[in-house]
Design a protein around this motif. Structure first.
Motif, PDB file in Angstrom:
ATOM      1  N   ALA A   1       1.570  -0.752   5.835  1.00 32.76           N
ATOM      2  CA  ALA A   1       1.414  -0.808   4.380  1.00 32.76           C
ATOM      3  C   ALA A   1       1.045  -2.199   3.892  1.00 32.76           C
ATOM      4  O   ALA A   1       0.428  -2.349   2.838  1.00 32.76           O
ATOM      5  N   ASN A   2       1.410  -3.216   4.641  1.00 33.89           N
ATOM      6  CA  ASN A   2       1.091  -4.590   4.252  1.00 33.89           C
ATOM      7  C   ASN A   2      -0.130  -5.142   4.971  1.00 33.89           C
ATOM      8  O   ASN A   2      -0.397  -6.338   4.908  1.00 33.89           O
ATOM      9  N   GLY A   3      -0.856  -4.273   5.679  1.00 34.23           N
ATOM     10  CA  GLY A   3      -2.108  -4.689   6.305  1.00 34.23           C
ATOM     11  C   GLY A   3      -1.951  -5.656   7.454  1.00 34.23           C
ATOM     12  O   GLY A   3      -2.807  -6.522   7.657  1.00 34.23           O
TER      13      GLY A   3
ATOM     14  N   ARG B   1      -4.065   6.685   4.417  1.00 35.67           N
ATOM     15  CA  ARG B   1      -4.146   5.953   5.686  1.00 35.67           C
ATOM     16  C   ARG B   1      -2.888   6.202   6.508  1.00 35.67           C
ATOM     17  O   ARG B   1      -1.780   6.142   5.973  1.00 35.67           O
TER      18      ARG B   1
ATOM     19  N   ASP C   1       0.861  -1.180   0.000  1.00 40.02           N
ATOM     20  CA  ASP C   1       0.000   0.000   0.000  1.00 40.02           C
ATOM     21  C   ASP C   1       0.900   1.233   0.000  1.00 40.02           C
ATOM     22  O   ASP C   1       1.568   1.535   0.981  1.00 40.02           O
ATOM     23  N   SER C   2       0.926   1.947  -1.127  1.00 39.95           N
ATOM     24  CA  SER C   2       1.803   3.117  -1.258  1.00 39.95           C
ATOM     25  C   SER C   2       1.144   4.397  -0.767  1.00 39.95           C
ATOM     26  O   SER C   2       1.756   5.462  -0.830  1.00 39.95           O
ATOM     27  N   CYS C   3      -0.101   4.311  -0.288  1.00 40.52           N
ATOM     28  CA  CYS C   3      -0.836   5.513   0.149  1.00 40.52           C
ATOM     29  C   CYS C   3      -0.943   5.579   1.661  1.00 40.52           C
ATOM     30  O   CYS C   3      -1.949   6.042   2.201  1.00 40.52           O
ATOM     31  N   CYS C   4       0.050   5.069   2.353  1.00 34.36           N
ATOM     32  CA  CYS C   4      -0.031   5.049   3.809  1.00 34.36           C
ATOM     33  C   CYS C   4       1.216   5.665   4.422  1.00 34.36           C
ATOM     34  O   CYS C   4       2.232   5.842   3.749  1.00 34.36           O
TER      35      CYS C   4
END
Length: 492
Positions: A162-164, A109, A59-62
């Motif tokens: 980023a990896n949840g 996020r 996830d690059s938007c965190c």
């Protein structure tokens, strides 16, 4: 990790030989070995710095923030996918600028971890800017080796978020957080008022006044009239007794006269006068917070079919000490939708404490088991090799948990099914386990009532007496056969 261990091993060997051959080496050879050891140190530092960034970010938007009292370490990814590290101070202007930087970088996020209450300010600023904020429990990710500094801690938090791999902590909505703040302050004032009354009791003892032992509640109307009269300088027993209605008291007039015949020193009277001023201050401050609580409850009222909010009637019954002067039950019934005060052991104040922590959105917990586990009311068995080795003991300061536990303590006096269950579990497993089991039972009932909007039904809690009787007979038969006896039914 394997490369790092090998480099550390080489460095240790070289350092050992340098110390051993220090007196036998020429200066040029010693310089060569010193340079080699310095190179190994640099390789170790580079390997450790790269260790926290060896996983790709899904996830690059965190972003991630390691929150401190005066400094914030921020790790985030920009629109080009580049990872950035930023150090920000904890001033309000800097935090607002940080929110602007993250928004320009395309961050959606944000994950954060903190101790104490330092997270609240940055959480509210980011929440107002529209970020999806995740507050993380530090125990969930700090068990990884080599993550000891603020920089590495922040980068590791960024990777996991980023990896949840992080779980969000439950944070109620803004109105419920405001309600919780008022309730907390009112409870502090209530404890301070109680401490003030204890000091008044001590002063009466020093003056050898025994009226507090004859009047059940010195904080009542009669008790406060006597205290204020004594503080004003009236010390005659007959004059003091004429100020109150003797018929409302259970004590005899002669005993009251004897109890009011004390040693009224000037210093004690002055201290009593000032202590009563403190008592009045705490009481008025509690009333002020009750007005603030009522304003929050009014804003939480759902509108009617006509689009207007209902008008709650004022409280008509007598208000006891430390009770609210507002109609809490009327507000709670309209806000929650069901009458949760019908649950055994829970009153209006307990329900108010619970919803100030949990809120009313029960969809955050998929099942009642998730809800009881979050409250720390479900067992945590330690299982290894298919065997239960014990149970994990956890401690929490959750106010909702404390409210359910306090309600469970009253179950030993209840005559209903919950009281019967408490006494049976207390006899079998002890009062502590019975208290926790009943607290979980109350939490499950509350969860289902709020989530499903169903009324409290005691008939569902009734114990099948015939089944319990059959189980008891079966147990006695097994015990008798164990010792070579046989049970026979005898008619009365």
């Amino acid at each position: 990790m394997f490369f790092e261990k090998n480099v550390i091993g080489v460095y240790n060997k070289i350092h050992y030989h340098v110390c051993k051959l220090n007196f036998y080496l020429y200066s040029s050879e010693f310089a060569l070995l010193y340079l080699l050891t310095l190179k190994c140190k640099i390789m170790i530092k580079e390997s450790k710095s790269e260790f926290s960034l060896n996983m790709p970010l899904m996830d690059s938007c965190c972003a991630a923030i390691d929150v401190g009292s005066t400094m914030m370490m921020v790790s985030y990814s920009d629109r080009d996918g580049k990872q950035n590290l930023l150090e920000v101070d904890a001033y309000t202007q800097s935090l607002q600028e940080l929110a602007t930087i993250l928004k320009e970088a395309g961050v959606v996020r944000v994950g954060m971890e903190a101790t104490g209450v330092y997270w609240i300010v940055i959480y509210e600023i980011l929440e107002q800017e529209g970020f999806a904020v995740t507050l993380v429990n530090a125990k969930h990710f700090k068990n990884v080796e080599a993550q000891k500094t603020d920089v590495k801690d922040c980068q590791w938090l960024h990777q996991l978020h980023a990896n949840g791999l992080l779980r969000n902590s439950h944070i109620a909505k803004e109105k419920f957080r405001e309600l919780k703040s008022y309730l907390h302050e009112r409870k502090i004032l209530q404890s301070q008022k109680s401490d003030t009354l204890n000091r008044i009791h001590k002063l009466l003892t020093l003056m050898n006044v025994k009226v507090q032992h004859l009047i059940s509640d010195i904080e009542g109307v009669a008790g406060m009239k006597l205290l204020r009269a004594i503080a004003s300088g009236i010390t005659d027993a007959e004059a003091l007794l004429s100020l109150i209605n003797i018929n409302s008291l259970k004590a005899e007039k002669e005993d009251l006269l004897k109890s009011l015949n004390g040693i009224y020193k000037e210093q004690y009277l002055k201290i009593l006068k000032n202590t009563l001023k403190a008592y009045d201050f705490f009481k008025e401050a509690m009333k002020a917070y009750e007005q603030d609580i009522e304003e929050v409850l009014k804003s939480l009222l759902p509108p009617n079919e006509e689009g207007t909010k209902p008008v709650i009637k004022k409280k008509t019954s007598h208000t006891r000490k430390n009770q609210y002067r507002i109609n809490l039950k009327g507000y709670l019934n309209h806000i929650i939708g069901v009458d949760t005060t019908k649950i055994d052991g829970l009153d209006e104040i307990s329900i108010l404490d619970i919803i100030s922590v949990t809120g009313l959105d029960m969809s955050k917990w998929p099942t009642e088991n998730h809800f009881s586990s979050w409250l720390n009311l479900s067992p945590r068995p330690k299982i290894s090799g298919g065997k239960v080795l014990g149970h994990e003991k956890r401690f929490t300061k959750n106010r909702a948990t404390q409210a359910f536990r306090l309600a469970a303590r009253t179950m030993h006096k209840q005559k209903g099914p919950l009281g019967h269950l408490y006494r049976r579990l207390s006899a079998q497993k002890g009062s502590k386990k019975a208290n926790k089991a009943l607290a979980r039972k109350l939490a499950v009932i509350f969860y289902n009532m709020v989530k499903n909007q169903t009324e409290y039904d005691k008939s569902k809690l009734k114990v099948d007496n015939e089944r319990q009787k059959a189980k008891r007979i079966s147990f006695l038969q097994k015990e008798a056969s164990k010792y070579g006896f046989e049970l026979q039914k005898v008619t009365a």
